[in-house]
Design an enzyme around this catalytic site. Structure first.
Site, short mmCIF file in Angstrom:
data_model
loop_
_atom_site.label_atom_id
_atom_site.label_comp_id
_atom_site.label_asym_id
_atom_site.label_seq_id
_atom_site.Cartn_x
_atom_site.Cartn_y
_atom_site.Cartn_z
N GLY A 1 33.43 54.85 40.27
CA GLY A 1 33.00 53.92 41.68
C GLY A 1 32.55 54.88 42.91
O GLY A 1 32.49 56.12 42.80
N LEU B 1 48.14 53.64 29.38
CA LEU B 1 47.30 54.53 29.27
C LEU B 1 48.59 55.88 29.04
O LEU B 1 49.32 55.83 29.82
CB LEU B 1 46.77 54.96 30.48
CG LEU B 1 45.81 56.29 30.77
CD1 LEU B 1 44.66 56.45 29.75
CD2 LEU B 1 45.58 56.59 32.02
N ARG C 1 57.05 57.39 33.78
CA ARG C 1 57.60 58.20 33.04
C ARG C 1 57.31 59.56 33.17
O ARG C 1 58.07 60.59 32.88
CB ARG C 1 56.56 57.82 31.55
CG ARG C 1 56.75 58.96 30.34
CD ARG C 1 55.96 58.33 29.16
NE ARG C 1 54.27 58.57 29.20
CZ ARG C 1 53.82 59.81 29.17
NH1 ARG C 1 54.45 60.83 28.85
NH2 ARG C 1 52.34 59.70 29.18
N TYR D 1 41.45 38.97 44.79
CA TYR D 1 41.28 40.16 45.38
C TYR D 1 42.55 40.50 46.31
O TYR D 1 43.51 41.31 46.21
CB TYR D 1 39.98 40.54 45.97
CG TYR D 1 39.96 42.01 46.50
CD1 TYR D 1 39.80 43.02 45.78
CD2 TYR D 1 39.82 42.26 47.95
CE1 TYR D 1 39.37 44.11 46.16
CE2 TYR D 1 39.68 43.41 48.31
CZ TYR D 1 39.61 44.60 47.49
OH TYR D 1 39.48 45.80 47.93
N ARG E 1 27.59 44.29 49.67
CA ARG E 1 28.20 44.63 50.74
C ARG E 1 27.36 44.62 52.07
O ARG E 1 26.16 45.01 51.84
CB ARG E 1 29.11 45.81 50.52
CG ARG E 1 30.35 45.33 49.68
CD ARG E 1 31.34 46.71 49.64
NE ARG E 1 31.05 47.36 48.50
CZ ARG E 1 32.11 48.18 48.00
NH1 ARG E 1 33.41 48.52 48.51
NH2 ARG E 1 31.72 49.09 47.00
#
Ligand code: NAD
Ligand code: UDP
Length: 313
Positions: free
Chosen positions: A12, A63, A106, A145, A186
């Site tokens: 991004g 993941l 972890r 958001y 934006r």
């Protein structure tokens, strides 16, 4: 010491700049992104770097990787994008945070959350300090958001209390610079694209609402410093440029800097649009020895040059 850094949302706008700076500092970077709002073009110049690796993955799913620190940036950030699939926005903020915190737990590694000034909602207190609570509408169109990011902050602090994790929360205010998407709605990118095309510059409402705009490089430096703080320092810490400007004044400045003859026109103000956004950076100055260095005019000039080059390509 070389660290293996995981950057979620690394393809991004902010994430790609962060990946660059981490590589420049000698670290290994694992960029994880589902390309919802990011683009491979943002990281194309990094793909051949021997310390860079990109993985397509949605952080709403667990993941399993081995890294030394985690920067959690994955989440659409522009109102038109985060409102286009609000359920996915909340999932990314909440499930994504749980998955990344689980990974940090972890591995027993520090994890930094890219939170937002939106946790303050339409703040009634100016400038906004980290101890200000909120004025957030939990059922409005921005809530996916705002509330998602607020819940992520809660999770970060609960993982710290419950599991002793080194968690860090950055509350980032409006950031701009090269690699913003031209179509992300934006205000900075929109006004520049409109001005360069000679199209009407669309100011929502009367334009008296304010924002505080920070250049992307300054924010990235602050994020790196925040990750480097001792484990006891958690934030939340405001990151942004305290220089406040109205949206109308921004439109006029961009028109002047581009030499554009665009008209400034007014359009309806979106629901729950915060009236005033300005920040107190005393904590960032103290804890990170940081303050932004790029003035708005210089940063806009660089951003305009970026969009001009895109138009020319
Ligand atoms: P962006 O949309 O350019 O970047 C977000 C990245 O996350 C994109 O590459 C997107 O594809 C990726 N992504 C989204 N959902 C994902 C998922 N479920 N799994 C994996 N990747 C996913 O936005 P940005 O401006 O670079 O913002 C980055 C972070 O900083 C966001 O968390 C945002 O909330 C926060 N932030 C940004 C600003 C700002 O002004 N830019 C202000 C406050 C906070
Ligand atoms: N805005 C505007 N015209 C546009 C896009 C945005 O006047 O074409 C206004 C918007 O209403 C808000 C401000 O600019 O008051 C910042 O909007 P942006 O979407 O960039 O960020 P956020 O509202 O999340 O701070």
């Amino acid at each position: 010491m070389t660290l293996r850094a995981l950057v979620t949302g690394g393809a991004g706008f902010l994430g790609s700049h962060l990946c660059e700076k981490l590589l420049a500092a000698g670290h290994e970077v694992l960029c994880v992104d589902n390309y919802f709002t990011g683009a491979r073009a943002n990281i194309a110049h990094l793909l051949s770097h021997r310390r860079f690796e990109a993985l397509r993955h949605d952080i709403c799913f667990p993941l399993y990787v081995e890294v030394d620190c985690i920067y959690n940036l994955a989440c659409p950030a522009s109102p038109i994008h985060y409102q286009s699939d609000p359920v996915q926005t909340t999932k990314t903020s909440v499930h994504g945070a749980i998955n990344m915190l689980g990974l940090a737990k972890r591995l027993r590694v520090p994890i930094l959350q890219a939170s937002t000034s939106e946790v303050y909602g339409d703040s009634q207190v100016h400038p906004q300090r980290e101890d200000y609570s909120d004025n957030v509408n939990p059922i409005g169109p921005r809530a996916c958001y705002n509330e998602g990011k607020r819940c992520a902050e809660t999770l970060f602090f609960d993982y710290r209390r419950q599991h002793g994790l080194a968690t860090k929360v950055a509350r980032i205010f409006n950031t701009y610079g090269p690699r913003m998407r031209r179509d992300d709605g934006r205000v900075v990118s929109t006004f520049i694209v409109q001005a360069l095309a000679g199209a009407d510059i669309t100011v929502f409402g009367d334009g008296t609402q304010t924002r505080s705009f920070c250049y992307v490089d300054d924010i990235v430096v602050a994020m790196l410093r925040l990750m480097d703080t001792p484990a006891e320092f958690t934030g939340p810490v405001n990151l942004g440029n305290p220089e406040e400007i109205s949206v109308l004044a921004l439109a006029e400045q961009i028109r002047r800097l581009t030499g554009s003859r665009s008209r400034i026109v007014h359009r309806p103000l979106p629901a729950d649009d915060p009236a005033r956004r300005c920040l107190d950076i005393a904590l960032a100055r103290r804890a990170l020895a940081w303050q932004p260095s790029m003035a708005l005019e210089a940063g806009l000039t660089q951003t305009i040059a970026y969009f001009r080059a895109l138009d020319a390509a």
